[in-house]
Design a protein around this motif. Structure first.
Motif, mmCIF file in Angstrom:
data_model
loop_
_atom_site.group_PDB
_atom_site.id
_atom_site.type_symbol
_atom_site.label_atom_id
_atom_site.label_comp_id
_atom_site.label_asym_id
_atom_site.label_seq_id
_atom_site.Cartn_x
_atom_site.Cartn_y
_atom_site.Cartn_z
ATOM 1 N N LEU A 162 28.426 10.600 -3.031
ATOM 2 C CA LEU A 162 27.973 10.136 -1.719
ATOM 3 C C LEU A 162 29.113 10.126 -0.702
ATOM 4 C CD1 LEU A 162 25.800 8.833 0.103
ATOM 5 C CD2 LEU A 162 26.528 6.604 -0.782
ATOM 6 N N LEU A 163 30.222 9.499 -1.064
ATOM 7 C CA LEU A 163 31.327 9.329 -0.114
ATOM 8 C C LEU A 163 31.988 10.655 0.263
ATOM 9 C CD1 LEU A 163 32.957 6.120 -1.631
ATOM 10 C CD2 LEU A 163 31.514 6.257 0.409
ATOM 11 N N ASN A 164 31.960 11.627 -0.643
ATOM 12 C CA ASN A 164 32.590 12.926 -0.370
ATOM 13 C C ASN A 164 31.692 13.892 0.387
ATOM 14 O OD1 ASN A 164 35.014 12.212 -1.609
ATOM 15 N ND2 ASN A 164 34.316 12.855 -3.637
ATOM 16 N N ASP A 165 30.423 13.508 0.582
ATOM 17 C CA ASP A 165 29.521 14.389 1.321
ATOM 18 C C ASP A 165 29.814 14.280 2.822
ATOM 19 O OD1 ASP A 165 26.762 15.974 0.777
ATOM 20 O OD2 ASP A 165 26.731 15.032 2.753
ATOM 21 N N PRO A 166 29.896 15.413 3.518
ATOM 22 C CA PRO A 166 30.217 15.382 4.957
ATOM 23 C C PRO A 166 29.234 14.560 5.792
ATOM 24 C CG PRO A 166 30.337 17.632 4.100
ATOM 25 C CD PRO A 166 29.759 16.783 3.013
ATOM 26 N N SER A 167 28.011 14.396 5.309
ATOM 27 C CA SER A 167 27.010 13.655 6.086
ATOM 28 C C SER A 167 27.195 12.147 5.984
ATOM 29 C CB SER A 167 25.596 14.028 5.618
ATOM 30 O OG SER A 167 25.350 13.513 4.320
ATOM 31 N N CYS A 168 28.066 11.692 5.092
ATOM 32 C CA CYS A 168 28.275 10.248 4.913
ATOM 33 C C CYS A 168 29.196 9.743 6.019
ATOM 34 C CB CYS A 168 28.867 9.959 3.539
ATOM 35 S SG CYS A 168 29.107 8.192 3.234
ATOM 36 N N LYS A 169 28.606 9.133 7.024
ATOM 37 C CA LYS A 169 29.360 8.611 8.175
ATOM 38 C C LYS A 169 29.597 7.111 8.054
ATOM 39 C CE LYS A 169 28.997 12.702 10.069
ATOM 40 N NZ LYS A 169 30.137 13.633 9.941
ATOM 41 N N ILE A 170 28.768 6.425 7.268
ATOM 42 C CA ILE A 170 28.905 4.983 7.073
ATOM 43 C C ILE A 170 29.182 4.715 5.597
ATOM 44 C CG2 ILE A 170 27.761 2.734 7.203
ATOM 45 C CD1 ILE A 170 26.055 3.780 9.487
ATOM 46 N N VAL A 171 30.302 4.082 5.314
ATOM 47 C CA VAL A 171 30.601 3.681 3.937
ATOM 48 C C VAL A 171 29.712 2.490 3.591
ATOM 49 C CG1 VAL A 171 32.381 2.724 2.408
ATOM 50 C CG2 VAL A 171 32.986 4.480 4.081
ATOM 51 N N PRO A 172 29.023 2.508 2.439
ATOM 52 C CA PRO A 172 28.180 1.358 2.079
ATOM 53 C C PRO A 172 28.951 0.048 2.193
ATOM 54 C CG PRO A 172 27.871 3.148 0.505
ATOM 55 C CD PRO A 172 29.003 3.553 1.392
ATOM 56 N N ALA A 173 28.301 -0.968 2.740
ATOM 57 C CA ALA A 173 28.943 -2.273 2.872
ATOM 58 C C ALA A 173 28.993 -2.989 1.526
ATOM 59 C CB ALA A 173 28.192 -3.122 3.894
ATOM 60 N N VAL A 174 27.988 -2.717 0.691
ATOM 61 C CA VAL A 174 27.835 -3.418 -0.586
ATOM 62 C C VAL A 174 27.348 -2.434 -1.646
ATOM 63 C CG1 VAL A 174 26.445 -5.185 -1.809
ATOM 64 C CG2 VAL A 174 27.306 -5.660 0.496
ATOM 65 N N ASN A 175 27.785 -2.642 -2.873
ATOM 66 C CA ASN A 175 27.176 -1.998 -4.041
ATOM 67 C C ASN A 175 26.746 -3.126 -4.974
ATOM 68 O OD1 ASN A 175 26.336 -0.206 -6.025
ATOM 69 N ND2 ASN A 175 28.396 0.313 -6.725
ATOM 70 N N GLN A 176 25.438 -3.304 -5.111
ATOM 71 C CA GLN A 176 24.922 -4.369 -5.979
ATOM 72 C C GLN A 176 24.731 -3.805 -7.389
ATOM 73 O OE1 GLN A 176 20.830 -6.827 -6.429
ATOM 74 N NE2 GLN A 176 21.794 -7.111 -4.428
ATOM 75 N N ILE A 177 25.440 -4.388 -8.343
ATOM 76 C CA ILE A 177 25.478 -3.849 -9.702
ATOM 77 C C ILE A 177 25.372 -4.980 -10.723
ATOM 78 C CG2 ILE A 177 26.773 -1.749 -9.160
ATOM 79 C CD1 ILE A 177 29.356 -3.239 -9.785
ATOM 80 N N GLU A 178 25.018 -4.628 -11.928
ATOM 81 C CA GLU A 178 24.946 -5.624 -13.005
ATOM 82 C C GLU A 178 26.366 -6.047 -13.394
ATOM 83 O OE1 GLU A 178 23.486 -5.972 -17.661
ATOM 84 O OE2 GLU A 178 22.471 -4.535 -16.339
ATOM 85 N N LEU A 179 26.628 -7.348 -13.297
ATOM 86 C CA LEU A 179 27.967 -7.858 -13.599
ATOM 87 C C LEU A 179 27.887 -9.178 -14.360
ATOM 88 C CD1 LEU A 179 29.919 -7.220 -10.259
ATOM 89 C CD2 LEU A 179 30.334 -6.112 -12.456
ATOM 90 N N HIS A 180 28.375 -9.171 -15.582
ATOM 91 C CA HIS A 180 28.538 -10.377 -16.398
ATOM 92 C C HIS A 180 29.574 -10.033 -17.457
ATOM 93 C CE1 HIS A 180 25.944 -8.298 -19.301
ATOM 94 N NE2 HIS A 180 25.095 -8.098 -18.300
ATOM 95 N N PRO A 181 30.094 -10.990 -18.211
ATOM 96 C CA PRO A 181 31.192 -10.688 -19.145
ATOM 97 C C PRO A 181 30.856 -9.666 -20.233
ATOM 98 C CG PRO A 181 31.159 -13.031 -18.689
ATOM 99 C CD PRO A 181 29.906 -12.459 -18.077
ATOM 100 N N ASN A 182 29.591 -9.433 -20.504
ATOM 101 C CA ASN A 182 29.226 -8.399 -21.466
ATOM 102 C C ASN A 182 28.930 -7.056 -20.787
ATOM 103 O OD1 ASN A 182 27.480 -10.588 -23.832
ATOM 104 N ND2 ASN A 182 29.636 -10.010 -23.710
ATOM 105 N N ASN A 183 29.054 -7.018 -19.463
ATOM 106 C CA ASN A 183 28.961 -5.764 -18.698
ATOM 107 C C ASN A 183 29.852 -5.907 -17.457
ATOM 108 O OD1 ASN A 183 27.442 -3.099 -18.493
ATOM 109 N ND2 ASN A 183 27.094 -3.939 -16.447
ATOM 110 N N PRO A 184 31.167 -6.029 -17.670
ATOM 111 C CA PRO A 184 32.068 -6.374 -16.556
ATOM 112 C C PRO A 184 32.423 -5.215 -15.633
ATOM 113 C CG PRO A 184 33.316 -6.185 -18.593
ATOM 114 C CD PRO A 184 31.866 -6.000 -18.964
ATOM 115 N N SER A 185 32.279 -3.971 -16.114
ATOM 116 C CA SER A 185 32.496 -2.770 -15.284
ATOM 117 C C SER A 185 33.760 -2.831 -14.424
ATOM 118 C CB SER A 185 31.276 -2.535 -14.379
ATOM 119 O OG SER A 185 30.104 -2.396 -15.136
#
Length: 298
Positions: A162-185
């Motif tokens: 997404l970020l490397n595509d020339p059409s991406c003019k706005i960087v996402p403000a947030v990435n909502q992802i699964e986060l807990h100690p058994n999936n800390p990523s």
């Protein structure tokens, strides 16, 4: 403000907007429960409510906000574009706004990087992908219907695309992802941070009947701190630097999840949770027509 006033904490996004660190999640909440949960949360002091078109509860969320009497401008509302709506972004936001009973949302997320054919949910559009969806999302802030745009369930591979595509003019403000100690990523969180993208953790309590609640390290730590395991998990996320959106419809739990001020985990205690050996995901991608998780985010 001291660093232990977690309930007043906000994070400043790359747009300059401030997202409350602690919110109420509404995924998998049953019908006729969400309205009361949202009202109770707002009356308790929550100022961040997370929902999605796919949850089928936006109207209840909107009713709960109205019931609370808390002014709209004091509340951060996040909702999400559902997969079969990727070709209909403007219709998708209008549908959500109508259901929520509001003129705007504070954050609108692409729920998944999967553009699903509404006529056949087992198929991915051959002529459309999330790059094109993002092109449409980028038009929304100018309409004043959406204050900030972002993504959800994006791993490093798809973020780079997404970020490397020339059409991406706005960087996402947030990435909502699964986060807990058994999936800390940790790699994904670090990547988000390196690009100025804020991380919000969903399933931050490990979800219903989580194996986490049998983990001796977590249980011993909770007992030592005089806190519930859920409170310890929320402190872990908040102190790691992301916003958390614990889901509950029970008033006592909604209240307890907000009862964090004055508590702090030490660096050693955070490290203990960082190093839990078990790994599991609450939300996989097997139900989608394409793969979106590639196991490269650890």
């Amino acid at each position: 403000m001291s660093n232990t006033e977690h309930t007043k904490k906000v994070y400043t996004l790359n747009t300059g907007a401030q997202i409350p660190a602690l919110g109420l999640g509404t995924w998998q909440s049953k019908p006729n429960e969400v309205r009361e949960a949202v009202k109770n949360a707002l009356l308790r002091g929550y100022r961040h409510i997370d929902t999605a078109l796919a949850y089928g509860n936006e109207a209840e969320v909107g009713a709960g906000i109205k019931d609370s009497g808390v002014p709209r401008e004091e509340i951060w509302i996040t909702t999400k574009l559902d997969n079969p709506w990727h070709k209909r972004v403007s219709e998708g936001i209008d549908s959500s706004l109508k259901s929520l009973g509001t003129d705007y949302v504070d954050l609108y997320l692409m729920h998944w990087p999967s553009s699903t054919d509404p006529e056949d949910l087992s198929k991915h559009y051959p002529d459309w992908d999330f790059i094109k969806t993002w092109q449409e999302l980028q038009k929304l802030p100018a309409t004043n219907k959406v204050r900030n745009i972002g993504v959800s369930n994006f791993g490093i591979k798809n973020l780079e695309k997404l970020l490397n595509d020339p059409s991406c003019k706005i960087v996402p403000a947030v990435n909502q992802i699964e986060l807990h100690p058994n999936n800390p990523s940790p790699k994904l969180v670090a990547y988000n941070t390196s690009k100025g993208i804020h991380s919000t953790g969903y399933s931050c309590l490990g979800s219903t009947d989580s194996p986490l609640y049998k983990d001796p390290t977590l249980l011993q730590l909770a007992e030592k701190k005089g806190k519930s395991p859920q409170q310890v998990l929320l402190l872990w996320g908040l102190q790691k630097g992301w916003s958390v959106i614990p889901k509950s419809v029970t008033k006592a739990r909604i209240d307890a999840n907000f009862d964090l001020d004055g508590s702090e985990l030490t660096a050693e205690e955070i490290n203990q949770l960082d190093n839990l050996k078990d790994r599991f995901k609450v939300c996989g991608d097997a139900w989608l027509p394409i793969q979106v998780f590639f196991g490269d985010d650890e």
